[in-house]
Scaffold this active site. Structure first.
Site, short mmCIF file in Angstrom:
data_model
loop_
_atom_site.label_atom_id
_atom_site.label_comp_id
_atom_site.label_asym_id
_atom_site.label_seq_id
_atom_site.Cartn_x
_atom_site.Cartn_y
_atom_site.Cartn_z
N LYS A 31 0.83 -1.21 0.00
CA LYS A 31 0.00 0.00 0.00
C LYS A 31 0.86 1.26 0.00
CE LYS A 31 -3.62 -0.12 2.63
NZ LYS A 31 -5.06 0.11 2.82
N ARG A 79 -3.13 2.86 8.71
CA ARG A 79 -3.43 1.59 8.05
C ARG A 79 -2.20 0.70 7.96
NH1 ARG A 79 -8.04 2.78 4.08
NH2 ARG A 79 -8.28 5.02 4.29
N GLY A 116 -7.95 -7.59 4.46
CA GLY A 116 -8.81 -7.80 5.62
C GLY A 116 -8.13 -8.50 6.78
N MET A 174 -5.30 -7.52 8.46
CA MET A 174 -4.69 -6.69 9.49
C MET A 174 -5.56 -5.48 9.78
SD MET A 174 -0.65 -7.06 8.82
CE MET A 174 -0.77 -6.43 7.18
N ARG A 226 -3.50 -1.10 -6.45
CA ARG A 226 -2.65 -2.30 -6.37
C ARG A 226 -3.02 -3.22 -7.51
NH1 ARG A 226 -5.51 -4.69 -0.89
NH2 ARG A 226 -7.59 -4.86 -1.76
N HIS A 229 -15.99 -9.44 0.78
CA HIS A 229 -14.92 -10.29 1.30
C HIS A 229 -14.95 -11.68 0.65
CE1 HIS A 229 -13.20 -13.18 4.26
NE2 HIS A 229 -12.26 -12.24 4.37
N SER A 286 13.69 -41.98 -14.55
CA SER A 286 12.51 -41.19 -14.26
C SER A 286 12.44 -41.04 -12.75
CB SER A 286 11.27 -41.90 -14.80
OG SER A 286 10.13 -41.19 -14.43
N CYS A 292 8.23 -38.22 -12.73
CA CYS A 292 6.87 -38.72 -12.90
C CYS A 292 6.10 -38.79 -11.59
CB CYS A 292 6.88 -40.07 -13.59
SG CYS A 292 7.65 -41.36 -12.59
N TYR A 328 12.17 -33.83 -19.21
CA TYR A 328 10.72 -33.69 -19.24
C TYR A 328 10.12 -33.82 -17.86
CZ TYR A 328 10.37 -38.76 -18.71
OH TYR A 328 10.46 -40.03 -18.22
#
Lengths: 879, 879
Positions: free
Chosen positions: B26, B96, B105, B107, B340, B456, B765, B832, B852
């Site tokens: 902020k 703030r 929401g 803090m 933001r 919210h 693998s 994998c 891969y």
């Protein structure tokens, strides 16, 4: 040109390197004896290298040795003034195996080679002994038939037995020349029938056949098993020794014998051997005739006896070790056939090593290196209690010391089967043969009805360190009915007997045992070992009794005191269960409070015994469900005691059930979830220390060990708990306690993150059991199902749960050691898995520069010796 | 002197670094807006560094910032020409929080600071609005009381509600100045009663209290949970932003609103926002009054609306991203309170990224990096089948797209409890608050009766990628009875409903779903990603259906085809059981012969679908007991079918039982013990390949994978078996088949011995599931019992079964990669385990230079994008 054949005879030997690797044990020793000027029948050794070529050449004799071999035979011919296959003065030769490592009875031998229908007549003429010549010939046909041509030898034996039955005689010596002639005919018929070919009359064909057979015997089933049991590699191969024959069976001025330069059972410095007049060597070894004590030769053949005594001394000085010797007397002339380092019992090994130091033959360091640490096991286990009542049912020769009890079994396979079921057995055989090797390995002890102190059973049992009573002629074995009789006793299969290989006694039932005596020579060797070792030796112990034994055996502290074993005590288990079944923290704390005094008392007792030494206490490790009842009955039992419903106990049990408990909610994971448990344990430790301090007992150095750590955060959190508890107790009791906190390294991740973990640890203890399990991904509990397939397929050279897998698990230990010490130079490092008592693993620990090993109480002396050996080997490598 | 406070106002800002780390999100954005010349109320940011000092200073304001803070306040006073606490022209300020990372929401915030019994009178006078002034004051007392003094806020709310009840009104706006006066008195009484102190009249005391409270809120329970869920570190701390207050509630020329510069749900380029006339920001966010669409501002406040539109463009150009904005209009003057980067759905993220490339705002590379790969999951899962019958019971705002079905639950705790039982839930709440965060995380979807698109529930659900329908005003929730009504429907707790966050519909029962559409923007991003990635992406699949889905999603082969799943088919399981219960090799071979045609058919189908691509087939892996029946009934069933006695089946089951099946007789250990099983499987593979060849289907590249190898000997032996089988089949069918043989690296020892193993392997693998289990010594099946304790205690930062533990398991992967390639440069390397579809693990695979990754079909697009992101990040690091 590559040298593949080495000559030896009365002019010395061609071998300058005296190398067993090339010549095999027997060949190298023959070469050495020839060099010393001892009377060795002339001959040559085909090197082990040729064995490799033989297998590469599709199991055929490689061409390049053919002309060389012929040349060497001609040299023997020149010396002996005889000729192979000659019709008037034929040379007879022996063809024997000889690997790098002695594999007694495992490979093949051919004697009397060179005989055929014609040369046997010349032999008769030259020796003026028709019976002898024919006996030699039938022996040769019999051996060649079974070894080279693969005919089962019982077929020949049966013919002899049947003939003796018809003739009404008992001993072979009662058969005359004519009798043997008939049997020779029959033997040749069997060969014709089985091989569709006549018995080979060509002496060169005989020679190549015998050499091939020796090479082939390297890969016989029994040789392979022997190598597997003894961890010998398959690629070594055998050498072949070709030598002029000498005969101990040409009359009463002939003899054959085997001897040890010292007593291989006790180690005493005395001639120990057996001989037979008018016999070939196989008669002594096979135990078919009971031989005489060699000392009695001083009256029968005194000159030879004195010569032998001199040679024994000469050989001991040369080899600086007790020798196992074979000799033959042919018409009053002594011939040396073999010398080698003799197998001996652990007790003998110790006495010989100590005596030789006193005789200035070897140094103390050599004495230490001379003893196979693994064999000490036999000396460290309890022996028969002299005061115990014993029902002695028979006796025999004390062939290999030690006491063993077990179920009577009459076959090697059965002994093996029962071993897989964790049952102890005594293998009872009329006499043993190389085919019995599996069973001898599986049994706790061996009892034979026939055979002397140097019989197959005796030699192999001593090699294996197993108790053996041989030649117990008073017992009658009936394989079919599976019983043996001794006087009025009838012992059935699966009955329990006890044998004492030290006294030769056989007893009914299981006889109680007492603690072994480790004074005298044993303690001397141990003191020398202590001088040369760098590794400290601690013990794994959690009971006062074990702790006492270990300290008596020289343990320098406890490396692993498992606290959970203390929980299983009958009086406590109910509180343990209450604690586990608690639903609230308060209930759990109440139950823990009841356990606290017990734990404290345990620690006080152990701390008193280990006073002044370090004691590593591991906090609770196993998953909680291990403590809960398993059966309906036990569950019912605790419902009353704990005033809980059966249902709620069962539901908690099923809640705690784990798929893979080994990888479950255990070790420090318990400490994280239930810090109150670890706190109680720490409280017990510190209170015990405070108590000792008050009673002015020299304190132990407590090392509190957090198990199963895989991250630095775990030990950071739990170390804080220990430190806080320590502070509390110190404050309450106004004492100052010095203590350490460390961790087990038993998970691969812990080894990899050792640098972080060492920030919070004063010591690492390698828990190699679990580290092996997780590194390999093998549960030791379940590995029985495939471990055998793995050993068969040579995937595991050695069981990694017995000797540290240096290339896998070992790398993790090295990594953890380096990274841990990088973080903290003072970090103390030890090992507390079962590998801590295994000599080859101890060797690894020394190479890796750990500070100590910890093992079970009875292995402490083994570890002390192994640690010294490891250090001596290491400095030898780097000097 | 260390700079700890940064100023911003109409003259620009002191921050040259624009660093979120120091100023928090902020603060950094306020500084940026000030720099751009946008109307920002003057103020300053106390850096995150001070938060650290605050905690080090025993949770007290560090002395060194006191005078600086005072100086900064005086600068605000100068600009605004007001004075904090002044009796005639008082300055009001806001305090703030603002962390590095947005934690909406989580803090605390204090508004209207500076009011007391005296300044409120001045405020009334200056604004000529007594009701406004008293409303501000009561809000301030209420906020200060709950946030700083820790009084539960419902106590204040209750007073208001009771008062409204007495007065007979519904809305707050119906209360007048006098009413507020009374409530202010009551509020102050509560404070006196609870804190034993008067509400502070000293404005400086108010200021320090508020700053402290913001710092303290960093460690509030809900903030900690939020950080845990989002893997944010605890040490970052929050900044504090102190700013002059502006008011949206001073009359009808005032307003307050929030807006997104694009639609955060669809990504469409359109202004998307809500505002309220005469209100403070909290009224919009809390959802207590339903706000108006921002577009309607063009008629109510057109000039402001145009100004806003211009600013939106300006901010998007500056930040090159969609912005989430807060603003206030005070007496017709616009003030920007926050900007933001806006949270958005996955669909919106893709559209915005693609659009911004077309608008030339960002490059394709930036577009790829802009999308959180994890969120794509929501787009890849099935959506509601349009053709399915639906019983729509209500509707609401389409707050977060996606469909979800589950049991109705009315509390966050219940949702969490059910998740632990693997049950899907829909959390139904009147409105959500930060206290519900756990439950929102646990539920499959969220339904609220109140609140708009920026409430919210909506914001959090979009952030979590969870379906959400908000403001469904037609439903009536009764928490006590645990039901909700909608028209004539009464839905009880545990009833199943389906919500569609894309349409806002709520349906009864579980509605069937269809495959998602991945064309359009999605496919564009995927194509760009494919251009920039180096890692190939394969899939883990063993059914034709899954294989088809994966190939459609862009899979470039199969990385793991588990053959055992094929065994569980009803028609085959009986032959599988027969095979396992066989006592002889012949019986086993017979049973296997029956399985062969099934396996062959399976492979043919899969090979057709993957035609032309590599397919890795793993030979049988699980322990055999997994295939045996578990219940009495099932055992009875097979006794008949297999004509075996119940007893002999049970005894075989108990014989095969394992303590730790994960570490038991499985993987290649089966192949060693029962080579005939692996042989049958290889035969099926090669015959399937021969069949495809005959049918002219472009062949797959078969890679036969040996599981659970820990030694080179295992793969050496089994590779020989594969090669021999291949040769046989090729001969029989006269075809030439190209194939590879490799191994899974899933045990620590395999990683360490990779150099030896690579001699016999064409590929590795990494089976990271098992490798994680063995490296940590944690059974995933059992870890539920303590994993939570581990996350709570911050021992695990992330669950190592979700993202590769780079420092432990990762080291083993690196070691294996290096050593394997040292032996064989051409060695192909892949992964994998389930980590193959996890973005941060894919990042690790790219860094480690694997070839891969292989993941479940639905994660293939995530892996494609992640692979591109990983590569782009890597080259950025090294350029």
């Amino acid at each position: 040109m590559e040298k593949l054949i080495y000559r030896f005879n009365n002019k010395g030997s061609q071998s300058s390197l005296n190398s067993k690797d090339i010549l095999g044990g027997k060949g190298a020793n023959l070469a050495q004896m020839a060099k010393l000027g001892l009377p060795v029948p002339p001959g040559f050794t085909i090197s082990t290298k040729v064995c490799e070529y033989f297998y590469k050449n599709n199991k055929k004799i490689p061409k390049k040795i053919i002309s060389q071999t012929k040349k060497e035979v001609s040299i023997i011919e020149k010396i002996t003034k005889k000729k192979l296959g000659d019709l008037s003065n034929p040379l007879l030769i022996s063809v024997r195996s000889g690997a790098r490592f002695s594999m007694p009875g495992m490979m093949d031998t051919i004697l009397n080679l060179g005989l055929n229908d014609k040369t046997v007549i010349a032999l008769k003429k030259n020796t003026s002994n028709g019976r002898f010549a024919k006996d030699c010939y039938r022996r040769f046909i019999q051996m060649y038939g079974s070894v080279v041509l693969g005919i089962e030898s019982y077929l020949f034996e049966e013919l002899i037995e049947n003939f003796k039955l018809t003739k009404g005689v008992i001993k072979d010596t009662e058969l005359n020349e004519h009798d043997w002639d008939g049997l020779i005919k029959n033997f040749k018929e069997i060969i014709k029938q089985k091989t569709k070919k006549n018995f080979p009359q060509n002496v060169n064909e005989q020679l190549w056949g015998a050499i091939s057979a020796v090479f082939l015997s390297w890969n016989s089933k029994r040789a392979k098993i022997y190598r597997k049991i003894n961890y010998l590699p398959d690629h070594w191969g055998t050498a072949v020794n070709v030598q002029a024959m000498v005969f101990g069976n040409m009359g009463n001025d002939c003899a054959t014998g085997v001897a040890f330069t010292r007593n291989p059972s006790t180690g005493k410095k005395e001639i120990f051997g057996e001989y037979l007049i008018n016999a070939q060597g196989e008669d002594v070894v096979a135990g078919t005739r009971t031989p005489k004590n060699l000392l009695s030769m001083s009256s029968s053949m005194n000159k030879i006896f004195l010569k032998l005594k001199k040679i024994f001394n000469q050989l001991e000085k040369k080899y600086k070790d007790m020798q196992d010797i074979e000799f033959t007397v042919e018409n009053n002339k002594l011939w040396m056939l073999q010398t080698r380092s003799g197998k001996r019992t652990a007790r003998a090994a110790i006495k010989i090593a100590v005596d030789m130091v006193q005789e200035k033959l070897i140094s103390k360091k050599e004495a230490i290196l001379r003893i196979d640490a693994n064999t000490l096991d036999t000396l460290l286990h309890p022996t028969l209690d002299e005061k115990a009542e014993k029902k002695i049912i028979a006796s025999g020769l004390p062939a290999s010391p030690g006491a063993a009890s077990g179920k009577v079994t009459f076959s090697a396979d059965e002994a093996e089967r029962l071993k897989d079921q964790m049952q102890d057995t005594i293998l009872v055989r009329i006499e043993t043969s190389p085919e019995d090797i599996n069973g001898m390995h599986a049994a706790k002890g061996i009892l034979t009805a026939r055979g002397g102190m140097t019989s197959h059973a005796a030699v192999v049992a001593r090699g294996m360190g197993k108790p053996c009573v041989s030649g117990s002629s008073g017992i009658e074995i009936d394989y079919e009915k599976k019983i043996f009789k001794s006087g009025n006793y009838i012992i059935k299969e699966a009955d329990i007997i006890t044998i004492d290989g030290g006294s030769g006694k056989i007893m009914l039932g299981e006889v109680p045992t007492v603690k072994p005596d480790i004074s005298g020579d044993f303690s001397k060797i141990m003191k020398w070992a202590d001088k040369y070792r760098k590794l400290k030796v601690r013990t794994n112990s959690e009971t006062p009794a074990d702790t006492k034994i270990a300290r008596d055996f020289g343990a320098e502290g406890i490396g692993l005191c498992r606290t959970e074993h203390m929980f299983f005590d009958e009086k406590r288990i109910i509180s343990v269960r209450q604690m586990i079944l608690s639903k609230t923290l308060d209930d759990r704390k109440n139950a823990l409070a009841k356990l606290l005094p017990y734990q404290r008392k345990d620690f006080i007792e152990i701390f008193k015994i280990m006073s002044g030494l370090p004691v590593t206490v591991r906090l609770l490790d196993p998953p909680l469900h291990e403590f809960l009842p398993k059966t309906e009955k036990d569950i019912d039992g605790i419902t009353k005691e704990l005033n809980m419903s059966n249902q709620s106990i069962k539901s908690r049990i099923s809640e705690l059930h784990e798929q893979n408990p080994m990888l479950g909610h255990r070790g420090c994971r318990l400490g994280i979830s239930f810090p109150e448990i670890y706190k109680m344990q720490c409280q017990a430790i510190f209170e015990a220390l405070a108590e000792c301090k008050k009673k002015k007992i020299k304190p132990v150095i407590p090392e509190i060990m957090i198990p199963l750590v895989s991250t630095a955060a775990e030990i950071k959190i739990l170390r804080k708990l220990v430190d806080e508890t320590a502070e509390e107790i110190q404050k309450i009791h106004s004492v100052k306690i010095k203590y350490y906190v460390g961790t087990m390294i038993e998970l691969p991740r812990a080894a990899l993150r050792a640098k972080d973990i060492a920030r919070y640890a004063d010591f690492f203890s390698f828990g190699t059991n679990d580290l092996t399990q997780t590194t390999f991904g093998i549960s030791r509990d379940d590995s029985g199902k495939f471990l055998n397939d793995y050993v068969e397929n040579k995937i595991f050279y050695k069981d990694p749960f017995i000797s540290i897998d240096e290339r896998g698990v070992g790398e993790l230990i090295k990594v953890a050691t380096e990274r841990g010490r990088m973080q903290k130079k003072s970090l103390k490092l030890g090992i507390c898995g079962e590998h801590g008592g295994d000599p080859s693993s101890i060797d690894f620990c020394e190479k890796t520069k750990l500070n100590y090993v910890s093992c079970s109480p009875y292995r402490v002396p083994i570890a002390r010796l192994s640690a010294a050996q490891a250090y001596l080997k290491k400095i030898n490598n780097f000097n």
